[in-house]
Design an enzyme around this catalytic site. Structure first.
Site, short mmCIF file in Angstrom:
data_model
loop_
_atom_site.label_atom_id
_atom_site.label_comp_id
_atom_site.label_asym_id
_atom_site.label_seq_id
_atom_site.Cartn_x
_atom_site.Cartn_y
_atom_site.Cartn_z
N LYS A 103 8.58 -4.52 -5.22
CA LYS A 103 7.41 -5.33 -4.83
C LYS A 103 6.11 -4.56 -5.10
CE LYS A 103 6.87 -6.70 -0.35
NZ LYS A 103 5.51 -6.56 0.20
N SER A 104 6.04 -3.32 -4.67
CA SER A 104 4.81 -2.54 -4.85
C SER A 104 4.47 -2.37 -6.32
CB SER A 104 4.97 -1.16 -4.21
OG SER A 104 5.11 -1.27 -2.83
N GLN A 141 -1.87 1.23 0.75
CA GLN A 141 -2.74 0.09 0.48
C GLN A 141 -4.20 0.51 0.53
OE1 GLN A 141 -1.51 -2.94 3.23
NE2 GLN A 141 0.37 -3.38 2.10
N ASP A 146 8.76 0.99 5.51
CA ASP A 146 9.30 -0.37 5.52
C ASP A 146 10.77 -0.42 5.92
OD1 ASP A 146 6.83 -1.35 4.83
OD2 ASP A 146 7.26 -1.41 2.69
C1 S3P Z 1 2.60 -1.00 0.41
C2 S3P Z 1 2.22 -0.04 1.31
C3 S3P Z 1 2.72 0.04 2.69
C4 S3P Z 1 3.96 -0.81 2.87
C5 S3P Z 1 3.82 -2.17 2.25
C6 S3P Z 1 3.57 -2.05 0.76
C7 S3P Z 1 2.03 -0.97 -0.95
O1 S3P Z 1 1.72 -0.42 3.58
O2 S3P Z 1 4.27 -0.94 4.25
O3 S3P Z 1 4.98 -2.94 2.44
O4 S3P Z 1 2.58 -1.63 -1.86
O5 S3P Z 1 1.02 -0.27 -1.15
P1 S3P Z 1 0.59 0.57 4.19
O6 S3P Z 1 -0.27 1.01 3.09
O7 S3P Z 1 -0.16 -0.28 5.18
O8 S3P Z 1 1.35 1.68 4.84
#
Ligand code: S3P
Length: 418
Positions: free
Chosen positions: A20-21, A162, A305
């Site tokens: 996903k990321s 994020q 996660d």
């Molecule tokens: C993600 C960062 C994480 C993660 C999220 C996806 C990303 O969040 O929990 O599911 O793709 O950058 P945080 O940056 O709030 O830790």
């Protein structure tokens, strides 16, 4: 409400959906790049489709064929768009940073769950670069207006990919140098992709520095998502033997292996190679006797996660487990500390809530029961694993929310009607 039967034995080989990321980043970065890119094995869950819809509204040409996304970037995004990010905080936070120096105004908003997630954490650091971001009392909708950005140094109080990514994606449109430091290293997919697409970027421990950069389009072959594979790995550890193929094992994401090592899970990595700048492997997990563990703040970012699932494994372990330093869980798609405690108790386990984590008294066996997803995909999928591994199985309400990251999750488990 979905009935889920317990199983004595769970084994098999699984091909999981794309990461996903990585998919979000491949769509966003190619949308403003020069040229055409093909994203293969992309995740087409609802979250990444929200990112596609936003980029289309901004003027990018995006075609989807199976699990391949073709992206023809645009050099000038459309002004005045209302961008619906659905359930996806990654979409809203990364896009706000990315668009803040692109000379456009926009409104970014999302569903009820996303509207409860804090947005000052991006608005404040982006304002240090001169961005004009207005939140709604700290939450979405978020409004951005065009500004010329200048480089700045940002110290993040929390480890968040994020927030770090929002700053870096603004930094590539800013004059001078932009750097961001976090207390612990969070996932680094943005840094890797920016570098591969030609950005001027430097990584020094937990500090990343970028300069203004034009990106060139890049084909990406997305590895399977370790966060999705984790549910099948957990079922291997609890009930038999599972093999997950071509899974991303980026070292900033592999905290689940740290947890497995401490729990006593028997697992093997084979066929290691690099796919699209990210290391991948086939992961074999065998039924193991689990013991209680301790996880603290520094362990958390690389398994953020997977924590509800790891807590569930602790409930099936012998001994007491203590997970702390995880208060970020309170502001995910649900309050995941509360939701995980309710889930484990609903399955017949013992779990106590801490302000920043849980204490779990492992019972080796859980009877099963009726549990709720809290409309949070990670809780729904953790519940699926818990019910299959329990003695009597049970029910889960609102399981369909798993569509944001893994639309076929229950089908892959062999559970048809959901
Ligand atoms: C993600 C960062 C994480 C993660 C999220 C996806 C990303 O969040 O929990 O599911 O793709 O950058 P945080 O940056 O709030 O830790």
């Amino acid at each position: 409400m979905q009935r889920i039967q317990s199983r004595e034995y769970f084994a098999g080989e699984f091909s999981l959906p794309g990461d996903k990321s990585v998919t979000h980043r491949a769509i966003i970065l190619n949308s403003g790049a020069e040229g055409v890119a093909l994203i293969k094995n992309a995740l087409l869950g609802e979250d990444c489709l929200s990112t596609c819809a936003c980029m289309r509204a901004l003027g990018t040409k995006i075609d989807i064929d199976g699990t391949t996304i073709r992206i023809e970037g645009t050099q000038q995004f459309r002004r005045g768009q209302e961008l619906n990010c659905g359930n996806s905080a990654t979409t809203l936070r990364l896009l706000t940073g990315y668009l803040s120096g692109k000379g456009i105004d926009a409104k970014l908003f999302g569903d009820e769950s996303l509207s409860f997630r804090p947005m000052n954490r991006i608005a404040e650091p982006l304002s240090l670069l001169g961005a004009d971001i207005k939140t709604t009392d700290g939450y979405a909708p978020v409004y951005l207006s065009p500004r010329n950005l200048h480089g700045a140094h940002v110290e993040l109080p929390i480890a968040s990919a994020q927030v770090k990514s929002a700053v870096l994606l603004a930094g590539i449109s800013a004059d001078g140098e932009t750097s961001v430091r976090e207390p612990f290293k969070s996932r680094d997919h943005t840094e890797r992709m920016l570098s591969a697409m030609g950005a001027d970027i430097r990584v020094d421990g937990n500090c990343v520095t970028v300069k203004r950069s034009a990106l060139h389009a890049m084909d990406v072959c997305v590895p399977s998502d370790l966060s999705s594979a984790a549910y099948f790995m957990a079922l291997g550890a609890l009930k038999g033997e599972t093999l997950c193929k071509n899974v991303g094992i980026n070292p900033t994401r592999t905290g689940i292996f740290t947890a497995f090592d401490r729990l006593g899970v028997e697992y093997f990595l084979a066929n290691r190679r690099v796919l699209g700048g990210e290391e991948t492997a086939d992961i074999l997990v065998k039924k193991s006797d689990l013991r209680g563990i301790e996880l603290t703040e520094k362990d958390i970012p690389s398994m953020i996660d997977e924590l509800p699932l790891i807590a569930l494994l602790c409930a099936f372990a012998d001994g007491v487990s203590r997970i702390t330093g995880a208060k970020e869980l309170r502001i995910k798609e649900s309050d995941r500390i509360q939701a995980t405690v309710q889930l484990i108790r609903g399955l017949g386990g013992e779990c106590e809530e801490l302000p920043d984590g849980f204490v779990i008294r492992g019972k080796k066996k859980l009877v099963g029961g009726a549990v709720d997803s809290y409309q949070d995909h990670r809780i729904a999928m953790t519940a699926g694993v818990g019910l299959i591994a329990s003695e009597n199985g049970g029910y889960i309400s609102r399981p369909e929310c798993c569509a944001v990251s893994f639309p076929d999750f229950f089908k892959e488990l062999g559970i048809e009607r959901c």
